[in-house]
Design a protein around this motif. Structure first.
Motif, PDB file in Angstrom:
ATOM      1  N   SER A  64       0.706  -1.238   0.060  1.00 41.85           N
ATOM      2  CA  SER A  64       0.039  -0.060  -0.172  1.00 41.85           C
ATOM      3  C   SER A  64       0.860   1.241  -0.065  1.00 41.85           C
ATOM      4  O   SER A  64       0.482   2.168  -0.735  1.00 41.85           O
ATOM      5  CB  SER A  64      -0.947   0.056   1.177  1.00 41.85           C
ATOM      6  OG  SER A  64      -1.910  -0.879   1.185  1.00 41.85           O
ATOM      7  N   GLU A  68       0.775   3.864  -2.915  1.00 39.16           N
ATOM      8  CA  GLU A  68       0.376   5.344  -2.401  1.00 39.16           C
ATOM      9  C   GLU A  68       1.469   6.357  -2.718  1.00 39.16           C
ATOM     10  O   GLU A  68       1.045   7.519  -3.330  1.00 39.16           O
ATOM     11  CB  GLU A  68      -0.034   5.349  -0.877  1.00 39.16           C
ATOM     12  CG  GLU A  68      -1.289   4.479  -0.518  1.00 39.16           C
ATOM     13  CD  GLU A  68      -1.402   4.639   0.843  1.00 39.16           C
ATOM     14  OE1 GLU A  68      -0.490   4.962   1.765  1.00 39.16           O
ATOM     15  OE2 GLU A  68      -2.386   3.719   1.228  1.00 39.16           O
ATOM     16  N   ASP A  72       0.676   9.315  -5.297  1.00 38.68           N
ATOM     17  CA  ASP A  72       0.694  10.764  -4.855  1.00 38.68           C
ATOM     18  C   ASP A  72       1.945  11.454  -5.457  1.00 38.68           C
ATOM     19  O   ASP A  72       1.581  12.666  -5.783  1.00 38.68           O
ATOM     20  CB  ASP A  72       1.158  10.558  -3.293  1.00 38.68           C
ATOM     21  CG  ASP A  72      -0.100  10.518  -2.628  1.00 38.68           C
ATOM     22  OD1 ASP A  72      -1.025  10.107  -2.988  1.00 38.68           O
ATOM     23  OD2 ASP A  72       0.215   9.927  -1.270  1.00 38.68           O
TER      24      ASP A  72
END
Length: 130
Positions: A64, A68, A72
């Motif tokens: 994760s 992410e 991002d």
């Protein structure tokens, strides 16, 4: 002189009819290109997450975090990440690990959500555990 005035009137009328059509086509093309670029970004994130997940001693939090971080850094908003199985530690050699990244198109649109307001893009990558 009368011919010149009529010619200007026709040109203004043509502009009034054609300009909205051309602008709509231009913005629709920009939105389609944005959607294709977003699809590629989430595909890369899913692939990189799956690569992290199939390594020995990997955890779901590592997968994760990796996804992410990539999303991002690429300014992708409104995404969700799911894994199958949910814990990569349960993988045996030869098992498949699947990472799915979903991203709503509206928050990632350049010109607003007036064309693809409810569209959600989804990409899944499956890799065999090492």
């Amino acid at each position: 002189m009368k011919y010149r005035t009529q010619s200007r009137g026709v040109a203004v009328l043509e502009l009034a009819i054609c300009l909205p059509i051309l602008l709509t086509l231009t913005f629709a093309t920009i939105e389609v290109c944005t959607m294709l670029h977003l699809r590629q970004k989430i595909k890369v994130a899913a692939y990189e997450g799956a690569r992290v997940g199939i390594t020995p001693e990997s955890t779901s939090s590592k997968v994760s975090y990796h996804c992410e971080t990539l999303l991002d850094s690429q300014s992708v908003y409104g995404y969700t990440i799911s894994m199958q199985p949910s814990n990569p530690k349960d993988l045996q050699e030869g098992d498949y690990f699947r990472v799915t990244v979903d991203a709503a198109f509206a928050p990632n649109s350049l010109v607003g959500d007036w064309i693809y307001s409810s569209k959600t893009l989804s990409e899944t990558v499956s890799l065999k555990a090492e």
